[in-house]
Structures are given as C-alpha cells and as structure tokens.
Design an enzyme around this catalytic site. Structure first.
Site, PDB file in Angstrom:
ATOM      1  N   ASP A  81      48.545  44.779  55.872  1.00 29.48           N
ATOM      2  CA  ASP A  81      49.216  43.623  55.281  1.00 29.48           C
ATOM      3  C   ASP A  81      50.728  43.698  55.497  1.00 29.48           C
ATOM      4  OD1 ASP A  81      46.712  43.096  54.308  1.00 29.48           O
ATOM      5  OD2 ASP A  81      47.325  42.944  52.209  1.00 29.48           O
ATOM      6  N   HIS A 132      48.593  36.006  55.466  1.00 34.52           N
ATOM      7  CA  HIS A 132      49.030  36.625  54.204  1.00 34.52           C
ATOM      8  C   HIS A 132      50.140  35.772  53.584  1.00 34.52           C
ATOM      9  CE1 HIS A 132      48.883  39.986  51.459  1.00 34.52           C
ATOM     10  NE2 HIS A 132      50.079  40.454  51.752  1.00 34.52           N
ATOM     11  N   HIS A 223      49.538  49.077  54.856  1.00 35.75           N
ATOM     12  CA  HIS A 223      50.646  48.163  55.172  1.00 35.75           C
ATOM     13  C   HIS A 223      51.377  48.671  56.419  1.00 35.75           C
ATOM     14  CE1 HIS A 223      49.697  47.488  50.943  1.00 35.75           C
ATOM     15  NE2 HIS A 223      50.180  46.266  51.122  1.00 35.75           N
TER      16      HIS A 223
HETATM   17 NI    NI Z   1      51.135  41.995  50.681  1.00 36.26          NI
END
Ligand code: NI
Length: 256
Positions: A81, A132, A223
């Site tokens: 993400d 996202h 991430h």
């Molecule tokens: Ni996020």
C-alpha cells in the site's frame, strides 16, 4: 328478472370465477414451487451421495489422484500500500523481478505523479495494480460523491498509463463504505496478515511477524513506502518460496 339483478348475478359469478381462478393459480404456483424444491432437493441429495461415495473411478483420467489434489501448492498474495515511492518501489520491483514473483500494489493517486514509469513497470511485469484512493483518505467519512471521486481520480491516472482501470480497491484504514454508489464497480480487498511494518524500522521483526502468522490463502499487507518494509518483503518472499508457497496476485486468490 330485472336487468340490474341479472347484471349483479353476472358480476357475482365473475367474482366467483375470479376467486376460483385465483385459488387455482395459487395451487398451481405452489405446485410449481414444491416441484422445483423437490428437483433441487433431489439434485443436492445426488451431489451429497456423489461426495460421500468417492471411489477409484472418480480419479481423473489425467493421472491425478486424491492424494495429489491435497498437495496443491500453498498460495499467498503479497500486497503493498501507499506507493509508488521513487526509490523503494523501484528497489522492490527489481527484487521481485529477480525472484519472478508477482505482487499487488494498491497505489495512492497523488504518489503516481512523477512516478508514472513505476506504474508502467508494475503493469508490464505482471503485477496487479489496485486503488488506494487519490489522497489516502478515510472513505467512510466522506460524502458518496467525494469518495467516488477519490477512487476515480486514481483509476484515471492508472488508466492513462496502462490502458486499463483498477478494479480492486484497498480502502485506507480498512474503512470502506459498502453503500457507495459510484458509476463504476470496485472490489474492496482487505488483508489477513498485518505486521504493522510502518510502525518499526526493524526489518527482522517485520519478517518474523509475517512468518509466524502466514497460512495458505492469506493476503499479506506491507507498504512499499519504507526501506525496511521493502527489505523485509524480499526476505519474506525468499523464506516463503523456500516453504513451497506460490505467490499470486489478489485477483487470482479472490476470484478463483
Ligand atoms: Ni494506506
């Protein structure tokens, strides 16, 4: 008999006829219903019987066997993400390419600007690109229109670069508004394994948290916005490949 009486009688007889017709229709409907129910029940019964009585004759002709089916590879989806990040996402893509592993990237629209070549690489190298939002916002706190715009703006950027839309969305903070009515359909994707990689720079801790938790069919959340996360990710990939895990993109895990 006066004309009015005769009309009344006809009317009454019409009512009776209508009543009988309706009762008839209801009986017919319920017969159709129970008939269908019986057919469904008997086919379900047949399936149960089939399931319960597997024999050697059920072994597929291609040489597969029951034992073989149980040994299907364990599958896992690794997802990232908040990117793309000009340095760390590039490092990650290089590492995944060497290992021939496909990942899923839930990208933030505002981070695409200036990093278009990374989006192009993700697409060309077989990764799945998900959405996202544009500004990394909590969608459920917004009006429907603003929320749809957040998703659509990111999708438009990806579409410009790759030629196709993003179908999957990972709502920031895991907060999705189910009743959101956008002009497009999105499939929300959450996760099963969350090592909270953004809370630590300790790569080994992230690796250990994932490896102690991961199981067949899981979606791992990381991430690609932090160096330690990217290093942890590549180590996780190596460890899980060593444990005979197969890496698939989220669509393969969800839609199959
Ligand atoms: Ni996020």
């Amino acid at each position: 008999m006066r004309r009015a009486d005769s009309v009344n009688k006809i009317k009454k007889s019409c009512e009776w006829k209508a009543l009988f017709a309706e009762i008839g229709a209801r009986i017919a409907k319920s017969m159709v219903f129970w008939g269908l129910a019986a057919i469904l029940a008997s086919s379900a019964y047949t399936d149960i019987v089939k399931l319960g009585s597997g024999t050697a004759a059920d072994v597929p002709a291609d040489g597969g066997n029951v034992q073989g089916n149980l040994e299907e590879p364990k599958r896992v989806a690794i997802t990232f993400d908040d990117g793309p990040h000009s340095v760390y996402t590039k490092e990650l893509l290089d590492g995944l390419a060497i290992r021939n592993v496909h990942a899923t990237f839930f990208v933030v629209g505002k981070n695409i600007v200036g990093n278009e070549s990374l989006i192009e690489r993700m697409d060309q190298e077989g990764h799945l690109i998900g959405n996202h939002t544009y500004d990394h916002v909590k969608i459920c706190d917004m009006s429907g229109e603003a929320a749809c715009e957040q998703v659509e703006k990111t999708s438009a950027l990806v579409r410009e670069i790759t030629g196709h839309d993003t179908e999957f969305v990972r709502p920031p903070f895991g907060a999705w508004n189910k009743s959101m009515e956008c002009s497009f359909t999105m499939i929300p994707v959450l996760w099963n394994v969350d090592p909270l990689d953004w809370t630590t720079k300790n790569k080994d801790l992230v690796v250990q948290r994932v490896l102690s938790d991961v199981e067949d069919g899981d979606i791992i959340l990381l991430h690609d916005f932090y160096e330690s996360s990217v290093q942890a990710a590549l180590q996780i990939v190596d460890e899980l490949l060593g444990q005979d895990y197969e890496f698939v993109t989220v669509d393969e895990l969800i839609l199959e």
